[in-house]
Enzyme design. Structure first.
Site, PDB file in Angstrom:
ATOM      1  N   TYR A 110       0.590  -1.695  -0.144  1.00  0.00           N
ATOM      2  CA  TYR A 110      -0.065  -0.412   0.056  1.00  0.00           C
ATOM      3  C   TYR A 110       0.797   1.241   0.334  1.00  0.00           C
ATOM      4  O   TYR A 110       0.514   2.288   0.421  1.00  0.00           O
ATOM      5  CB  TYR A 110      -0.451   0.332   1.123  1.00  0.00           C
ATOM      6  CG  TYR A 110      -2.102  -1.126   1.299  1.00  0.00           C
ATOM      7  CD1 TYR A 110      -2.389  -2.505   0.306  1.00  0.00           C
ATOM      8  CD2 TYR A 110      -2.603  -1.088   2.303  1.00  0.00           C
ATOM      9  CE1 TYR A 110      -3.265  -3.146   0.527  1.00  0.00           C
ATOM     10  CE2 TYR A 110      -4.000  -2.238   2.307  1.00  0.00           C
ATOM     11  CZ  TYR A 110      -4.330  -3.550   1.018  1.00  0.00           C
ATOM     12  OH  TYR A 110      -4.760  -3.992   0.879  1.00  0.00           O
ATOM     13  N   LYS A 140       4.839 -14.949   1.479  1.00  0.00           N
ATOM     14  CA  LYS A 140       4.394 -15.829   0.180  1.00  0.00           C
ATOM     15  C   LYS A 140       6.224 -15.918  -1.068  1.00  0.00           C
ATOM     16  O   LYS A 140       5.115 -15.074  -2.055  1.00  0.00           O
ATOM     17  CB  LYS A 140       3.218 -14.749  -0.826  1.00  0.00           C
ATOM     18  CG  LYS A 140       3.239 -15.865  -1.610  1.00  0.00           C
ATOM     19  CD  LYS A 140       2.135 -17.592  -1.515  1.00  0.00           C
ATOM     20  CE  LYS A 140       2.192 -18.220  -3.154  1.00  0.00           C
ATOM     21  NZ  LYS A 140       1.044 -19.372  -1.801  1.00  0.00           N
ATOM     22  N   ASP A 142      -1.603 -18.842   1.800  1.00  0.00           N
ATOM     23  CA  ASP A 142      -2.784 -19.384   1.178  1.00  0.00           C
ATOM     24  C   ASP A 142      -2.845 -20.258   2.207  1.00  0.00           C
ATOM     25  O   ASP A 142      -4.089 -20.643   3.122  1.00  0.00           O
ATOM     26  CB  ASP A 142      -2.476 -20.115   0.263  1.00  0.00           C
ATOM     27  CG  ASP A 142      -0.749 -20.706   0.110  1.00  0.00           C
ATOM     28  OD1 ASP A 142       0.114 -20.302   0.955  1.00  0.00           O
ATOM     29  OD2 ASP A 142      -1.177 -21.384  -1.563  1.00  0.00           O
ATOM     30  N   ASP A 190      -4.162  -7.425   6.161  1.00  0.00           N
ATOM     31  CA  ASP A 190      -5.239  -6.724   5.571  1.00  0.00           C
ATOM     32  C   ASP A 190      -6.574  -7.908   5.347  1.00  0.00           C
ATOM     33  O   ASP A 190      -7.695  -7.832   5.834  1.00  0.00           O
ATOM     34  CB  ASP A 190      -5.029  -5.401   4.586  1.00  0.00           C
ATOM     35  CG  ASP A 190      -6.301  -4.548   4.134  1.00  0.00           C
ATOM     36  OD1 ASP A 190      -7.350  -4.941   4.762  1.00  0.00           O
ATOM     37  OD2 ASP A 190      -6.784  -4.008   3.330  1.00  0.00           O
ATOM     38  N   ASP A 205      -9.651  -9.660   8.145  1.00  0.00           N
ATOM     39  CA  ASP A 205     -11.300 -10.148   7.535  1.00  0.00           C
ATOM     40  C   ASP A 205     -11.434 -11.223   8.028  1.00  0.00           C
ATOM     41  O   ASP A 205     -12.469 -11.582   8.387  1.00  0.00           O
ATOM     42  CB  ASP A 205     -11.404  -9.442   6.569  1.00  0.00           C
ATOM     43  CG  ASP A 205     -11.999  -8.208   5.923  1.00  0.00           C
ATOM     44  OD1 ASP A 205     -11.350  -7.111   6.888  1.00  0.00           O
ATOM     45  OD2 ASP A 205     -12.327  -7.232   5.205  1.00  0.00           O
TER      46      ASP A 205
END
Length: 347
Positions: A135, A185, A218, A242, A246
């Site tokens: 970001y 990742k 993942d 982020d 959630d």
């Protein structure tokens, strides 16, 4: 009597409703614990953008710098202002200007809340790098509107930025159950995420008492669903954090229970506290928004200000409320009913 100055930014939609609820709880907590909270409300929002062409004025950062803390309701009105404008016009500039590099989000089930998982006993603290990474806002578009159009978004990871969020995570783990999971990742992103893994291993040498695990994003998403009880502190980049938070909100019963803090650990500038949920303009002013996430965020603010006893009492009042079934099912109880139940428990 100790007094704290709080900048209130209710924002858009239900942000105004839940900020009002949280502020009433904060005022009662302050009176019971013999300190004072002086709030100054700022109208910065998408409505402000439509009126002025800016989410907040040019001097907003310097104005906010004078406060002890910032409380944000929710920002966004996608039907009128693109989210990319509202996010980059208010929330991200505040986080970056005040070096609020640690975004903290607790995920556990409150008493009386039934989550979607069979496992009901978990306590995860997600720590998200909050000022750089994916970001960062580095990139651009060329040949716009043509078949040759190109869009480039560059994720920025600095050693300083990664090291400080990893170290912050280790400190949190040391104060909890001494387990830290670092999320990347690195099998696919061989530069930024391998770099993150390397920095994590370097910092880990300073914390031999903390058990360290490395997960791909993942695999972590699957673990949060299949074995959330195995997790303690989870540290991730801006984007991955982020997404995971959630998911964390989902397994704790929904966004109505998800609190967060944007922390400047060095305390060189104010920190900011906000519920994770969005502004939900379609239900604004209907008195049906769940204020629990906002009140929990307010408790996190009190703890950061050094009023730990008051913070504990506020969260205890929320737990007493949900234990009686108030506010536990989305849409069942009205905003004012939940707020009054928390105030009664706090009294």
């Amino acid at each position: 009597m100790t007094s704290y100055s709080i900048a209130l930014i209710p924002g858009d939609g239900i942000g105004k409703d839940v900020t009002e609820a949280a502020w009433s709880v904060l005022q009662l907590a302050a009176s019971r614990h013999n300190f004072k909270l002086d709030g100054t409300t700022f109208p910065w929002s998408c409505a402000h953008y439509k009126q002025t062409g800016a989410m907040m004025p040019d001097d907003a950062i310097e104005t906010l710098r004078a406060f002890d803390a910032i409380y944000l309701g929710a920002v966004g009105w996608p039907a009128e202002v693109p989210d990319s404008v509202s996010l980059h016009g208010l929330l991200l500039p505040i986080r970056k200007a005040f070096v609020q590099y640690a975004n903290i989000r607790p995920h556990r089930l409150l008493p009386g809340v039934t989550g979607p998982l069979r496992m009901q006993s978990f306590d995860i603290l997600c720590i998200r790098e909050n000022t750089e990474g994916e970001y960062s806002g580095a990139g651009g578009r060329v040949h716009s509107g043509t078949p040759d159009e190109v869009a480039v978004e560059t994720a920025i990871f600095t050693r300083k930025g990664v090291e400080r969020i990893i170290r912050f995570g280790f400190e949190q783990a040391r104060s909890r159950r001494s387990k830290l999971a670092s999320v990347t990742k690195s099998n696919a992103q061989k530069y930024s995420m391998v770099f993150w893994d390397e920095v994590t291993r370097d910092v880990a040498r300073e914390y031999p008492d903390v058990e360290v695990s490395h997960y791909h994003i993942d695999a972590m998403a699957a673990r949060m669903v299949m074995a959330p009880e195995s997790l303690d502190v989870v540290v991730a980049s801006n984007l991955f954090g982020d997404i995971l938070t959630d998911l964390g909100a989902a397994i704790q019963g929904g966004l109505g229970f998800a609190a967060s803090a944007n922390i400047n650990p060095d305390r060189t500038a104010p920190s900011m506290f906000e519920p994770v949920h969005g502004s939900a303009p379609d239900i604004a002013h209907l008195n049906i928004a769940n204020p629990i996430a906002a009140i929990w965020s307010a408790a996190m603010m009190l703890e950061h200000l050094g009023e730990a006893s008051a913070a504990k009492d506020v969260l205890g009042a929320v737990e007493a409320c949900t234990a009686k079934g108030v506010g536990t099912v989305p849409g069942k109880d009205r905003t004012d009913v939940i707020t009054e139940a928390v105030l009664a428990a706090l009294s």
